[in-house]
Design an enzyme around this catalytic site. Structure first.
Site, PDB file in Angstrom:
ATOM      1  CG  ASP A  99      24.958 -30.860  -3.421  1.00 42.39           C
ATOM      2  OD1 ASP A  99      25.871 -30.957  -4.264  1.00 42.39           O
ATOM      3  OD2 ASP A  99      23.797 -31.264  -3.637  1.00 42.39           O
ATOM      4  CD  GLU A 121      21.524 -26.067  -6.248  1.00 47.97           C
ATOM      5  OE1 GLU A 121      21.255 -25.995  -7.455  1.00 47.97           O
ATOM      6  OE2 GLU A 121      22.215 -26.985  -5.771  1.00 47.97           O
ATOM      7  CD  GLU A 135      26.654 -35.645  -3.198  1.00 48.69           C
ATOM      8  OE1 GLU A 135      26.183 -36.556  -2.459  1.00 48.69           O
ATOM      9  OE2 GLU A 135      27.448 -35.882  -4.119  1.00 48.69           O
ATOM     10  CG  HIS A 212      26.762 -39.550 -11.491  1.00 54.02           C
ATOM     11  ND1 HIS A 212      25.643 -38.851 -11.821  1.00 54.02           N
ATOM     12  CD2 HIS A 212      27.478 -38.750 -10.665  1.00 54.02           C
ATOM     13  CE1 HIS A 212      25.689 -37.656 -11.243  1.00 54.02           C
ATOM     14  NE2 HIS A 212      26.780 -37.577 -10.532  1.00 54.02           N
ATOM     15  NE  ARG A 214      31.222 -41.388  -2.903  1.00 50.04           N
ATOM     16  CZ  ARG A 214      31.397 -40.144  -3.354  1.00 50.04           C
ATOM     17  NH1 ARG A 214      30.368 -39.346  -3.509  1.00 50.04           N
ATOM     18  NH2 ARG A 214      32.592 -39.709  -3.659  1.00 50.04           N
ATOM     19  CG  HIS A 245      29.700 -40.110 -14.051  1.00 48.07           C
ATOM     20  ND1 HIS A 245      30.835 -40.391 -13.323  1.00 48.07           N
ATOM     21  CD2 HIS A 245      29.422 -38.810 -13.809  1.00 48.07           C
ATOM     22  CE1 HIS A 245      31.201 -39.309 -12.654  1.00 48.07           C
ATOM     23  NE2 HIS A 245      30.358 -38.327 -12.930  1.00 48.07           N
TER      24      HIS A 245
HETATM   25  N1  UDP Z   1      25.346 -33.450 -17.844  1.00 51.76           N
HETATM   26  C1  UDP Z   1      25.997 -33.240 -19.065  1.00 51.76           C
HETATM   27  N2  UDP Z   1      26.378 -34.314 -19.818  1.00 51.76           N
HETATM   28  C2  UDP Z   1      26.124 -35.592 -19.443  1.00 51.76           C
HETATM   29  C3  UDP Z   1      25.441 -35.795 -18.210  1.00 51.76           C
HETATM   30  C4  UDP Z   1      25.085 -34.700 -17.423  1.00 51.76           C
HETATM   31  O1  UDP Z   1      26.208 -32.100 -19.462  1.00 51.76           O
HETATM   32  O2  UDP Z   1      26.497 -36.517 -20.169  1.00 51.76           O
HETATM   33  C5  UDP Z   1      24.996 -32.263 -17.027  1.00 51.76           C
HETATM   34  C6  UDP Z   1      23.549 -32.236 -16.596  1.00 51.76           C
HETATM   35  O3  UDP Z   1      22.786 -31.493 -17.479  1.00 51.76           O
HETATM   36  C7  UDP Z   1      23.580 -31.584 -15.228  1.00 51.76           C
HETATM   37  C8  UDP Z   1      24.973 -31.810 -14.748  1.00 51.76           C
HETATM   38  O4  UDP Z   1      25.741 -32.309 -15.842  1.00 51.76           O
HETATM   39  O5  UDP Z   1      23.365 -30.209 -15.260  1.00 51.76           O
HETATM   40  C9  UDP Z   1      24.808 -32.837 -13.666  1.00 51.76           C
HETATM   41  O6  UDP Z   1      25.943 -33.087 -13.090  1.00 51.76           O
HETATM   42  P1  UDP Z   1      26.014 -34.301 -12.122  1.00 51.76           P
HETATM   43  O7  UDP Z   1      24.957 -35.293 -12.507  1.00 51.76           O
HETATM   44  O8  UDP Z   1      27.449 -34.680 -12.122  1.00 51.76           O
HETATM   45  O9  UDP Z   1      25.713 -33.671 -10.697  1.00 51.76           O
HETATM   46  P2  UDP Z   1      24.373 -33.411  -9.926  1.00 51.76           P
HETATM   47  O10 UDP Z   1      23.441 -32.693 -10.814  1.00 51.76           O
HETATM   48  O11 UDP Z   1      23.843 -34.743  -9.498  1.00 51.76           O
HETATM   49  O12 UDP Z   1      24.802 -32.572  -8.771  1.00 51.76           O
END
Ligand code: UDP
Length: 377
Positions: A99, A121, A135, A212, A214, A245
């Site tokens: 997304d 997905e 998203e 992290h 918005r 983050h």
């Molecule tokens: N993640 C990581 N290290 C960190 C924080 C998150 O490897 O310090 C991984 C987490 O396991 C997840 C992905 O990054 O699979 C999440 O990415 P993000 O939170 O940026 O995006 P979202 O999942 O919200 O789309």
């Protein structure tokens, strides 16, 4: 007829994690596909460790990355750089995941070039077009642009059908994040820094936080961080661990509210092995991330979701996660409830993962020829 050419687009870290198993399955079938990868180059320092960890070999770098970009900047730069690449390559399929704005811009570039788009997905919906922003709208629009939809769950398939998507263009495959986690399960060796964080916390238990998004910025994040800090101070058997983050708004709030507190560990963003190791050793996870909502049930760990709604209701329905909403009062109560011995959190280890069995990449590669036959000239 020549082998179908599949180009996969990777923008952010979840896209790398979730497309890696698909790429592996495509590469395991060299007689059936030719597989290529384009990296957008956004958040390079966050994404490249994931590209290396999953041995992804990028063929193209769109060099979109610059700090402080708006979604509009990302969309414009992906359109400008991916369009000419698609025109030169003429792939039979462009694969996008999830997304993100890069995935949406990729799908739009594919549409403009007449290249069929496959969406990994597909079919997630929060129900609120403005949340998560952007998203939710990105994923709705990708569903309109895509020719093929790889849904993680039966619920995602039903959502797509209700929106009028042709059922012949949908496959329920599970979510490839489960495959990715299985593939690293034997390699879960933490770095010395993370091994030390875990050792030094004992005998207290870990509470791991990521935030992290918005929607959480500003007052909401401030209140949540205060509620977590107060919780850690009230419970001497809890250590709060927060990989922060790199977004400056998150960094600033984390330092101001949580900096130099003895029961809080502020860490830089972690590599995937370290992060998953940390989750696997934690008592409770608190997060607003999308991917963590799938990783928690895969690791069988309880999760409090820092959001008003979720596009992944399966984790809540299965009993692995609880939706806290944005109010600090609710977070305080939810933390107390989950932390207590004998709470719902103690039963999560027995719950089956609603997001699949770790064979999603294989399923996508298996159904692709049949799907492509519907559109190949
Ligand atoms: N993640 C990581 N290290 C960190 C924080 C998150 O490897 O310090 C991984 C987490 O396991 C997840 C992905 O990054 O699979 C999440 O990415 P993000 O939170 O940026 O995006 P979202 O999942 O919200 O789309």
């Amino acid at each position: 007829m020549s082998l179908p050419v599949v180009l996969s687009l990777i923008g952010t870290r979840p896209e790398a994690i979730k497309l890696a198993p698909v790429l592996r399955a495509l590469e395991a079938r060299p007689g059936r596909f030719r597989s290529f990868v384009a990296l957008t180059g956004q958040h390079r320092e966050l994404v490249e460790p994931f590209v290396r960890l999953f041995a992804i070999r990028p063929d193209h770098d769109l060099e979109v990355g610059r700090n402080g970009q708006t979604p509009a900047d990302v969309a414009r730069r992906v359109l400008e750089s991916l369009g000419p690449l698609l025109e030169r390559m003429r792939p039979d399929l462009l694969l996008v995941q999830g997304d993100t704005t890069s995935a949406l811009a990729g799908a739009l570039a594919g549409f403009y070039q007449g290249v069929p788009v496959g969406h990994v997905e597909a079919g997630l919906r929060s129900g609120d077009p403005l949340s998560p922003f952007p998203e939710e709208m990105n994923r709705r629009l990708i569903s309109r642009l895509a020719a093929f939809h790889f849904a993680a769950t039966e619920g995602n398939r039903r959502t797509l059908l209700a929106e009028g998507v042709d059922e012949a263009r949908i496959a329920v495959t599970g979510n490839p994040v489960v495959d990715a986690l299985h593939s690293i399960a034997e390699r879960l060796e933490p770095s010395p820094e993370i091994a030390r964080v875990v050792e030094e916390a004992a005998p207290a238990r870990l509470l791991v936080l990521t935030t992290h998004r918005r929607e959480s910025f500003g007052a909401t994040m401030e209140q949540n961080l205060r509620a977590l800090r107060d919780f850690a101070e009230r419970h001497d058997d809890a250590v709060l661990v927060f990989p922060v983050h790199p977004n400056p708004r998150v960094q600033e709030a984390a330092q101001r509210v949580l900096g130099s507190r003895p029961l809080v560990r502020l860490l830089p963003p972690l590599g995937y092995l370290d992060f998953i190791y940390l989750l696997s050793r934690t008592r409770l996870i608190v997060s607003d991330s999308g991917g963590v909502q799938e990783e928690a049930p895969t690791l069988r760990k309880p999760l409090l979701i820092l959001r008003e709604n979720t596009e992944r209701p399966e984790a809540v329905a299965a009993g692995v996660a609880r939706l806290v909403g944005a109010g600090a009062g609710r977070l305080r109560d939810s933390l107390e409830e989950a932390w207590a011995d004998g709470s719902w959190a103690d039963h999560v280890s027995e719950i089956e993962n609603p997001f699949g069995d770790g064979r999603s990449g294989e399923r996508i590669a298996e159904v692709l020829p049949c799907m492509l036959a519907q559109v190949r000239r």
